[in-house]
Design an enzyme around this catalytic site. Structure first.
Site, PDB file in Angstrom:
ATOM      1  N   CYS A 122      46.757  20.524 -13.168  1.00 36.79           N
ATOM      2  CA  CYS A 122      47.067  21.517 -12.140  1.00 36.79           C
ATOM      3  C   CYS A 122      47.059  22.914 -12.753  1.00 36.79           C
ATOM      4  O   CYS A 122      47.792  23.187 -13.700  1.00 36.79           O
ATOM      5  CB  CYS A 122      48.430  21.263 -11.493  1.00 36.79           C
ATOM      6  SG  CYS A 122      48.797  22.507 -10.240  1.00 36.79           S
ATOM      7  N   THR A 144      38.678  19.674   0.054  1.00 39.36           N
ATOM      8  CA  THR A 144      38.689  20.864   0.911  1.00 39.36           C
ATOM      9  C   THR A 144      38.043  20.635   2.276  1.00 39.36           C
ATOM     10  O   THR A 144      38.489  21.206   3.273  1.00 39.36           O
ATOM     11  CB  THR A 144      37.977  22.014   0.158  1.00 39.36           C
ATOM     12  OG1 THR A 144      38.688  22.240  -1.060  1.00 39.36           O
ATOM     13  CG2 THR A 144      37.954  23.289   0.968  1.00 39.36           C
TER      14      THR A 144
END
Lengths: 306, 255
Positions: free
Chosen positions: A132, A268
């Site tokens: 991350c 996405t």
């Protein structure tokens, strides 16, 4: 799926009905998509990234749009692993969903503790996020050093009997070295890629658009990078790869399978078309029929490179 | 919530960079409420990638028409402004919770700033049947939509920062001067964050209930991306799906 077609794939000891999964952080805990699709049709859901304790995430703005892509700096906002086990997991399992819990820690011990908690649940597999870009400690800091990747994977491996998938960062010099370390440490599978570290600027205010200054780039813009990395990694490891990065069409899925991914995640694209996963599942079946592919595994890694 | 291909009935410039669009969809007009929003894909390309979140500003059930007003800010809204009558747009909606409107015999202030005045039209229409509605509209320079507000408002206060029309200054100042006289006992506000923060403070000071419609950058619009999370006294909330309308008393405004 039509009976004569096989879409079942294996992602590190976990068999899933089809190769279409969803990328962690783009699908919440599944509920948000139930207004649009039957979430049990998916190969699996990589649930929103969890930490040991709840996290509020970063201040807003957390989203910036870029050419064929978007940046996010959410920063792992989540209710914590125990809340997930109590309130989200039972619901997903009652719906017949294959659940892959995605975990992030500040320390090796935190990863292990989360695995201990998840090991006694109906979670189907664990995706270890060492990539991350939006948190200060842990996250990508673990994922960019091959020795750390080896050590953390080895320790976390001891803490769980579930299939262990390691999610890799593209923000490294040579992803093959990181992938080999994860395999050596005992990973059952690899997810790649996480987002690419990026930035967007407002020239009027002369400030970054993201309150966090930088964030992770996703969407069609990163697909070529993701494909290249899956291809490179597939040549140096024996464990299954879940490919992701900008997938939004059935052709994209085929490309990822050809370069060596056993399964894929859609990320996405879910934000733009919340039905994209089940739409693509139908299109994949159609593609298989039209191209006389009886078993989806038959095309995995079948690229003919120069 | 629905994903619909909707025909554009009209798309026209109102003033400067503000446009009015009418979209035809029976289902969304039936389900839609004041304060909810649509997620509109402005073309079928990868750029702009994301949908544009735009408030539902007026619902004409008989005509099956949803009216939206939007400001051209970037590439996406520029493309939207170029859409012609008869073209089809892919729309997700209605999204969000909308305003709580179940009131009667209240003295209500609607306070809008900039493009934030538009979402108050449908709200004012619905509230004015059983309540007294006072509207306060703030603009930078040019004004718009006053005629719409006159249809349902007991009175209207208009301000411009430039002084071109109405009071020269901020709309909150007009409201502050009138709130005692008009015996305001309920506030609805939509506009820039500093304006909403000030209104929230006034509401608290005067012990008036106040609903604010917030704006944040978002990717999905239906609670999945966590792009639009804000701090509230009840923990993190998503502007898109827990809001965009919140009680001002629960929002912890950013500095």
């Amino acid at each position: 799926m039509t009976k004569s077609l096989n879409t079942t794939v294996d992602i590190g000891g976990l068999r899933i009905n089809n190769p279409i999964t969803v990328a962690s952080g783009t699908f919440g805990f599944g509920r948000e998509y139930e207004n649009f699709i039957d979430i049990s049709k998916l190969g699996g859901i990589m649930a929103k990234g969890l930490t040991l304790k709840p996290r509020e995430g970063n201040p807003t703005p957390r989203i910036a749009e870029t050419s064929s892509g978007m940046l996010n700096s959410v920063g792992l906002e989540n209710p914590g692993v125990e809340y997930f086990v109590k309130n989200e997991l039972p619901y997903l399992k009652s719906k017949g969903v294959t659940v892959i819990a995605n975990i992030s820690g500040n320390t090796v011990e935190e990863y292990c503790e989360m695995c201990n908690i998840l090991d006694n649940t109906k979670t189907d597999a664990i995706e270890m996020n060492i990539s991350c870009p939006n948190v200060k400690q842990g996250g990508v800091a673990f994922g960019t050093d091959k020795d750390i990747v080896y050590n953390i994977t080895k320790e976390v491996r001891k803490s769980t009997n579930k299939p262990l998938i390691v999610k890799l960062s593209p923000n490294v010099t040579d992803i093959r070295e990181i992938a080999k370390s994860a395999q050596k440490g005992g990973a059952d599978g690899l997810s790649l890629i996480n987002t690419l570290l990026g930035m967007a600027v407002n020239i009027k205010s002369r400030r970054p658009i993201l309150r966090n200054n930088v964030g992770g780039l996703s969407g069609p813009a990163i697909k070529p990078v993701a494909l290249r990395m899956v291809w490179q990694v597939s040549q140096v490891v024996d464990i299954p790869i879940i490919g992701m990065g900008g997938i939004s069409t059935v052709e994209d899925i085929i490309e990822f399978l050809l370069v060596g991914a056993s399964a894929i995640s859609i990320g996405t694209a879910n934000f733009i078309n919340p039905r994209v996963t089940t739409d693509l599942l139908k299109e994949l079946e159609k593609y298989m029929i039209e191209n006389e592919i009886k078993d989806i595994n038959d095309i995995v890694g079948k690229i003919k490179p120069y | 919530m629905l994903i619909e291909n909707c025909r554009v009935k009209k798309n026209e410039k109102i003033i400067e960079d503000i446009y009015k669009m009418e979209i035809i969809n029976e289902q969304i007009t039936k389900l839609g409420k004041a304060g909810q929003f649509l997620q509109i894909k402005v073309n079928n390309q990868d750029t702009p990638l994301l949908r544009r979140p735009i408030s539902i500003n007026e619902i004409k059930i008989d005509e099956k028409v949803i009216v939206i007003y939007y400001k051209v800010i970037g590439k996406g809204t520029k493309l939207l402004s170029e859409v012609k009558s008869g073209e089809i747009l892919n729309v997700i909606g209605p999204l969000g919770t909308g305003f709580e409107t179940n009131y009667e015999e209240k003295s209500i202030a609607l306070i809008g700033g900039g493009i934030g005045v538009a979402p108050l039209i449908e709200l004012g229409k619905r509230l004015s049947d059983r309540n007294k509605v006072y509207s306060y509209l703030g603009f930078a320079d040019n004004t718009y939509l006053e005629e719409e507000f006159k249809k349902f408002s007991t009175s209207i206060g208009v301000s411009t920062v430039s002084g071109r029309v109405g009071y020269k200054g901020l709309v909150v100042d007009i409201f502050k001067n009138e709130l005692i006289d008009k015996k305001i006992d309920l506030i609805f506000a939509c506009g820039p964050n500093p304006m909403l923060r000030e209104i929230a403070e006034i509401a608290k000071l005067n012990n008036i209930e106040c609903q604010v419609s917030l704006e944040e950058r978002m990717a999905c619009g239906f609670g999945a991306c966590l792009g639009c999370s804000i701090k509230t006294i009840h923990g993190m909330k998503k502007v898109c799906s827990d809001g965009p309308v919140f009680w001002s008393s629960e929002v912890i405004f950013n500095d």
